[in-house]
Scaffold this motif. Structure first.
Motif, PDB file in Angstrom:
ATOM      1  N   ASN A  43       0.885  -0.983  -0.088  1.00  0.00           N
ATOM      2  CA  ASN A  43       0.030  -0.179  -0.007  1.00  0.00           C
ATOM      3  C   ASN A  43       1.084   1.300   0.008  1.00  0.00           C
ATOM      4  O   ASN A  43       1.430   1.761   0.882  1.00  0.00           O
ATOM      5  CB  ASN A  43      -0.953  -0.024   1.315  1.00  0.00           C
ATOM      6  N   MET A  44       0.969   1.843  -1.094  1.00  0.00           N
ATOM      7  CA  MET A  44       1.656   3.169  -1.272  1.00  0.00           C
ATOM      8  C   MET A  44       0.903   4.264  -0.881  1.00  0.00           C
ATOM      9  O   MET A  44       1.280   5.452  -0.868  1.00  0.00           O
ATOM     10  CB  MET A  44       2.114   3.300  -2.703  1.00  0.00           C
ATOM     11  N   GLY A  45      -0.299   4.088  -0.424  1.00  0.00           N
ATOM     12  CA  GLY A  45      -1.391   5.371  -0.045  1.00  0.00           C
ATOM     13  C   GLY A  45      -1.249   5.488   1.427  1.00  0.00           C
ATOM     14  O   GLY A  45      -1.926   6.230   1.832  1.00  0.00           O
ATOM     15  N   VAL A  46      -0.167   5.012   2.394  1.00  0.00           N
ATOM     16  CA  VAL A  46      -0.068   5.375   3.707  1.00  0.00           C
ATOM     17  C   VAL A  46       0.018   6.658   3.842  1.00  0.00           C
ATOM     18  O   VAL A  46      -0.827   7.025   4.669  1.00  0.00           O
ATOM     19  CB  VAL A  46       1.164   4.667   4.325  1.00  0.00           C
ATOM     20  N   GLU A  47       0.606   7.510   3.254  1.00  0.00           N
ATOM     21  CA  GLU A  47       0.855   9.182   3.406  1.00  0.00           C
ATOM     22  C   GLU A  47      -0.610   9.558   3.240  1.00  0.00           C
ATOM     23  O   GLU A  47      -1.000  10.470   4.093  1.00  0.00           O
ATOM     24  CB  GLU A  47       1.715   9.458   2.429  1.00  0.00           C
ATOM     25  N   GLY A  48      -1.478   9.267   2.366  1.00  0.00           N
ATOM     26  CA  GLY A  48      -2.669   9.893   2.076  1.00  0.00           C
ATOM     27  C   GLY A  48      -3.759   9.363   3.354  1.00  0.00           C
ATOM     28  O   GLY A  48      -4.344  10.323   3.790  1.00  0.00           O
ATOM     29  N   ILE A  49      -3.633   8.211   3.676  1.00  0.00           N
ATOM     30  CA  ILE A  49      -4.472   7.649   4.840  1.00  0.00           C
ATOM     31  C   ILE A  49      -3.929   8.559   6.201  1.00  0.00           C
ATOM     32  O   ILE A  49      -5.013   9.097   6.902  1.00  0.00           O
ATOM     33  CB  ILE A  49      -4.225   6.155   5.069  1.00  0.00           C
ATOM     34  N   ALA A  86      -8.457  -1.738  -0.660  1.00  0.00           N
ATOM     35  CA  ALA A  86      -8.501  -3.039  -0.574  1.00  0.00           C
ATOM     36  C   ALA A  86      -9.420  -3.425  -1.747  1.00  0.00           C
ATOM     37  O   ALA A  86      -9.137  -4.537  -2.556  1.00  0.00           O
ATOM     38  CB  ALA A  86      -8.895  -3.883   0.633  1.00  0.00           C
ATOM     39  N   PHE A  87     -10.732  -2.904  -1.884  1.00  0.00           N
ATOM     40  CA  PHE A  87     -11.530  -3.382  -2.981  1.00  0.00           C
ATOM     41  C   PHE A  87     -10.754  -3.117  -4.153  1.00  0.00           C
ATOM     42  O   PHE A  87     -10.822  -3.941  -5.215  1.00  0.00           O
ATOM     43  CB  PHE A  87     -12.779  -2.263  -3.094  1.00  0.00           C
ATOM     44  N   LEU A  88      -9.756  -2.012  -4.498  1.00  0.00           N
ATOM     45  CA  LEU A  88      -9.380  -1.832  -5.838  1.00  0.00           C
ATOM     46  C   LEU A  88      -8.353  -2.968  -5.756  1.00  0.00           C
ATOM     47  O   LEU A  88      -7.854  -3.381  -7.058  1.00  0.00           O
ATOM     48  CB  LEU A  88      -8.840  -0.421  -5.836  1.00  0.00           C
ATOM     49  N   ALA A  89      -7.524  -3.018  -5.191  1.00  0.00           N
ATOM     50  CA  ALA A  89      -6.321  -3.956  -5.089  1.00  0.00           C
ATOM     51  C   ALA A  89      -6.598  -5.619  -5.219  1.00  0.00           C
ATOM     52  O   ALA A  89      -5.742  -6.363  -5.703  1.00  0.00           O
ATOM     53  CB  ALA A  89      -5.113  -3.677  -4.062  1.00  0.00           C
ATOM     54  N   ILE A  90      -7.569  -5.805  -4.375  1.00  0.00           N
ATOM     55  CA  ILE A  90      -7.836  -7.368  -4.141  1.00  0.00           C
ATOM     56  C   ILE A  90      -9.030  -7.851  -4.986  1.00  0.00           C
ATOM     57  O   ILE A  90      -8.858  -8.646  -5.754  1.00  0.00           O
ATOM     58  CB  ILE A  90      -7.951  -7.587  -2.597  1.00  0.00           C
ATOM     59  N   THR A  91     -10.063  -6.915  -4.979  1.00  0.00           N
ATOM     60  CA  THR A  91     -11.238  -7.617  -5.826  1.00  0.00           C
ATOM     61  C   THR A  91     -11.406  -7.038  -7.211  1.00  0.00           C
ATOM     62  O   THR A  91     -11.489  -7.948  -8.211  1.00  0.00           O
ATOM     63  CB  THR A  91     -12.688  -6.758  -5.100  1.00  0.00           C
ATOM     64  N   VAL A  92     -11.151  -5.900  -7.408  1.00  0.00           N
ATOM     65  CA  VAL A  92     -10.783  -5.429  -8.903  1.00  0.00           C
ATOM     66  C   VAL A  92      -9.475  -5.779  -9.459  1.00  0.00           C
ATOM     67  O   VAL A  92      -9.256  -5.847 -10.773  1.00  0.00           O
ATOM     68  CB  VAL A  92     -11.141  -3.849  -8.806  1.00  0.00           C
ATOM     69  N   LYS A  93      -8.653  -5.912  -8.748  1.00  0.00           N
ATOM     70  CA  LYS A  93      -7.062  -6.677  -9.045  1.00  0.00           C
ATOM     71  C   LYS A  93      -6.449  -5.536  -9.866  1.00  0.00           C
ATOM     72  O   LYS A  93      -5.714  -6.028 -10.819  1.00  0.00           O
ATOM     73  CB  LYS A  93      -7.304  -7.819  -9.927  1.00  0.00           C
ATOM     74  N   ALA A  94      -6.639  -4.210  -9.384  1.00  0.00           N
ATOM     75  CA  ALA A  94      -5.766  -3.098 -10.108  1.00  0.00           C
ATOM     76  C   ALA A  94      -4.464  -3.081  -9.454  1.00  0.00           C
ATOM     77  O   ALA A  94      -4.084  -3.664  -8.562  1.00  0.00           O
ATOM     78  CB  ALA A  94      -6.438  -1.814  -9.567  1.00  0.00           C
ATOM     79  N   ALA A  95      -3.730  -2.471 -10.307  1.00  0.00           N
ATOM     80  CA  ALA A  95      -2.161  -2.580 -10.022  1.00  0.00           C
ATOM     81  C   ALA A  95      -1.981  -1.928  -8.553  1.00  0.00           C
ATOM     82  O   ALA A  95      -2.540  -0.757  -8.225  1.00  0.00           O
ATOM     83  CB  ALA A  95      -1.098  -1.696 -10.850  1.00  0.00           C
ATOM     84  N   GLN A  96      -1.339  -2.456  -7.660  1.00  0.00           N
ATOM     85  CA  GLN A  96      -1.327  -2.043  -6.209  1.00  0.00           C
ATOM     86  C   GLN A  96      -0.515  -0.729  -6.048  1.00  0.00           C
ATOM     87  O   GLN A  96      -0.773   0.268  -5.304  1.00  0.00           O
ATOM     88  CB  GLN A  96      -0.716  -3.132  -5.284  1.00  0.00           C
ATOM     89  N   ALA A  97       0.622  -0.681  -6.795  1.00  0.00           N
ATOM     90  CA  ALA A  97       1.493   0.785  -6.656  1.00  0.00           C
ATOM     91  C   ALA A  97       0.465   1.772  -7.344  1.00  0.00           C
ATOM     92  O   ALA A  97       0.394   2.868  -6.443  1.00  0.00           O
ATOM     93  CB  ALA A  97       2.438   0.616  -7.500  1.00  0.00           C
ATOM     94  N   ILE A  98      -0.223   1.611  -8.234  1.00  0.00           N
ATOM     95  CA  ILE A  98      -1.025   2.915  -8.933  1.00  0.00           C
ATOM     96  C   ILE A  98      -2.433   2.935  -8.021  1.00  0.00           C
ATOM     97  O   ILE A  98      -2.783   4.340  -7.771  1.00  0.00           O
ATOM     98  CB  ILE A  98      -1.707   2.353 -10.103  1.00  0.00           C
ATOM     99  N   SER A  99      -3.013   2.027  -7.365  1.00  0.00           N
ATOM    100  CA  SER A  99      -4.314   2.109  -6.572  1.00  0.00           C
ATOM    101  C   SER A  99      -3.349   2.868  -5.424  1.00  0.00           C
ATOM    102  O   SER A  99      -4.466   3.819  -4.855  1.00  0.00           O
ATOM    103  CB  SER A  99      -4.526   0.654  -5.864  1.00  0.00           C
ATOM    104  N   GLY A 100      -2.310   2.513  -4.778  1.00  0.00           N
ATOM    105  CA  GLY A 100      -1.744   3.426  -3.380  1.00  0.00           C
ATOM    106  C   GLY A 100      -1.783   4.781  -4.018  1.00  0.00           C
ATOM    107  O   GLY A 100      -1.741   5.623  -2.910  1.00  0.00           O
ATOM    108  N   LEU A 101      -0.973   4.816  -5.197  1.00  0.00           N
ATOM    109  CA  LEU A 101      -0.883   6.608  -5.308  1.00  0.00           C
ATOM    110  C   LEU A 101      -2.266   7.134  -5.400  1.00  0.00           C
ATOM    111  O   LEU A 101      -2.138   8.307  -5.156  1.00  0.00           O
ATOM    112  CB  LEU A 101      -0.135   6.271  -6.926  1.00  0.00           C
ATOM    113  N   GLY A 102      -3.241   6.563  -5.833  1.00  0.00           N
ATOM    114  CA  GLY A 102      -4.727   7.122  -5.824  1.00  0.00           C
ATOM    115  C   GLY A 102      -4.921   7.356  -4.957  1.00  0.00           C
ATOM    116  O   GLY A 102      -5.613   8.398  -4.402  1.00  0.00           O
ATOM    117  N   ILE A 103      -4.776   6.442  -3.712  1.00  0.00           N
ATOM    118  CA  ILE A 103      -5.149   6.920  -2.404  1.00  0.00           C
ATOM    119  C   ILE A 103      -4.578   7.890  -1.684  1.00  0.00           C
ATOM    120  O   ILE A 103      -4.988   8.751  -0.845  1.00  0.00           O
ATOM    121  CB  ILE A 103      -4.873   5.555  -1.392  1.00  0.00           C
TER     122      ILE A 103
END
Length: 317
Positions: A43-49, A86-103
């Motif tokens: 999860n690259m989105g820790v900063e956003g969270i 989690a929905f994006l990365a696990i269910t949708v199976k989107a790229a985790q780095a991109i999903s984290g950047l989005g977060i």
């Protein structure tokens, strides 16, 4: 001032106190990300969270006139944002780095927008009541420990206990075994009747819960208000700590303390060494240069879970 005088002026008990104070938000975020990565999710989105946690805590403390309610709301909001990831990365199976950047971008944009909505101006919130400081009477007569650990935030206690608690969970409980197996070989875990998708969802939400608390610490304990982008890279420093610590509780905690020390050190160096001798911008950049070096140099060499970054493919079992 010679070299030895500089060393004597910098490495004091005040530096140790500042290191503990700075480390609390990083430890919470790093321990949360460690749980997430143990399940095989990055999860690259820790900063956003953390940013949304800081904002929510300040807003909650302002409107409910209680920093404890602000802390609770920050943890819940962090968990909800983790659910989105989690929905994006696990269910949708989107790229985790991109999903984290989005977060991360969501946290930056949403916190700034909601600041305008709630207070009709940008910049920062009004000052709010902060969490209490803790003072141990039995430490008053112990020279070093008194100066370092007394009069810290009440959140220092769970921050220092988290590595021990997570070690017990990871290596002494069935859930910890399932969590580690999910990150190493989710197909094998599914064979014995455990659902790796559920475990990954729980891990991401638990990690985001802790990241929300780490952000809340910044606005209702370390300071007494929220200001835009106040997390200031600590989420990425937490990511570096997890990588540097090999996704293990003791290693991650030690790495988080090291980064906190570097951050505290740059403040001390700025006060001791005049600008005409050494630009203070170099000291200010020190923690972030270390973060870049670790993210760039250790990411490929890290000994994290074997299945990290890979979506769980049911159909391939």
């Amino acid at each position: 001032m010679n070299f030895f005088e500089i060393i004597k002026s910098v490495f004091t008990l005040s530096l140790a106190y500042a290191t503990i104070r700075i480390s609390i938000s990083i430890v919470f975020a790093a321990m949360g990300e460690m749980i997430t990565e143990r399940s095989g999710i990055f999860n690259m989105g820790v900063e956003g969270i953390m940013l949304m946690g800081a904002f929510t805590a300040a807003v909650g403390a302002h409107f409910f006139e209680s920093p404890w309610i602000g802390l609770l709301l920050a943890a819940v909001v962090g968990m909800l944002i983790g659910l989105i990831f989690a929905f994006l990365a696990i269910t949708v199976k989107a790229a985790q780095a991109i999903s984290g950047l989005g977060i991360y971008l969501l946290g930056v944009g949403l916190s700034g927008y909601l600041l305008q909505v709630f207070f009709e101006h940008g910049g920062n919130t009004p000052r709010v009541e902060t969490l209490p400081m803790i003072h141990f009477g039995f430490l008053e007569n112990i020279p070093v420990l008194n100066e370092v650990f007394n009069d810290q935030s009440v959140l220092m206690i769970p921050a220092l206990l988290l590595p021990i608690l997570l070690y017990v969970i990871f290596y002494r409980t069935p859930w910890g075994t399932w969590l580690r197996a999910t990150g190493e070989n989710p197909k094998a875990l599914a064979v014995v009747g455990k659902n790796p998708i559920v475990i990954r969802y729980i891990a991401v939400m638990a990690g985001s819960f802790l990241a929300g608390i780490g952000g809340a610490y910044l606005s209702i304990s370390q300071t007494s208000l929220f200001s835009e982008r106040m997390v200031n890279g600590r989420g990425f420093i937490a990511l570096s700590a997890v990588i540097f610590g090999n996704v293990k509780p003791a290693g991650v905690f030690a790495a988080a303390m090291f980064f906190a020390l570097m951050d505290a050190l740059q403040y001390s160096l700025q006060t001791v060494i005049p600008d005409q001798y050494f630009p203070r911008e170099v000291f200010m950049a020190l923690p972030y240069l270390l973060t870049l070096l670790i993210l760039g140099g250790f990411l490929k060499q890290g000994k994290g879970p074997a299945d990290i970054g890979n979506p769980d493919e049911k159909e391939s079992r």
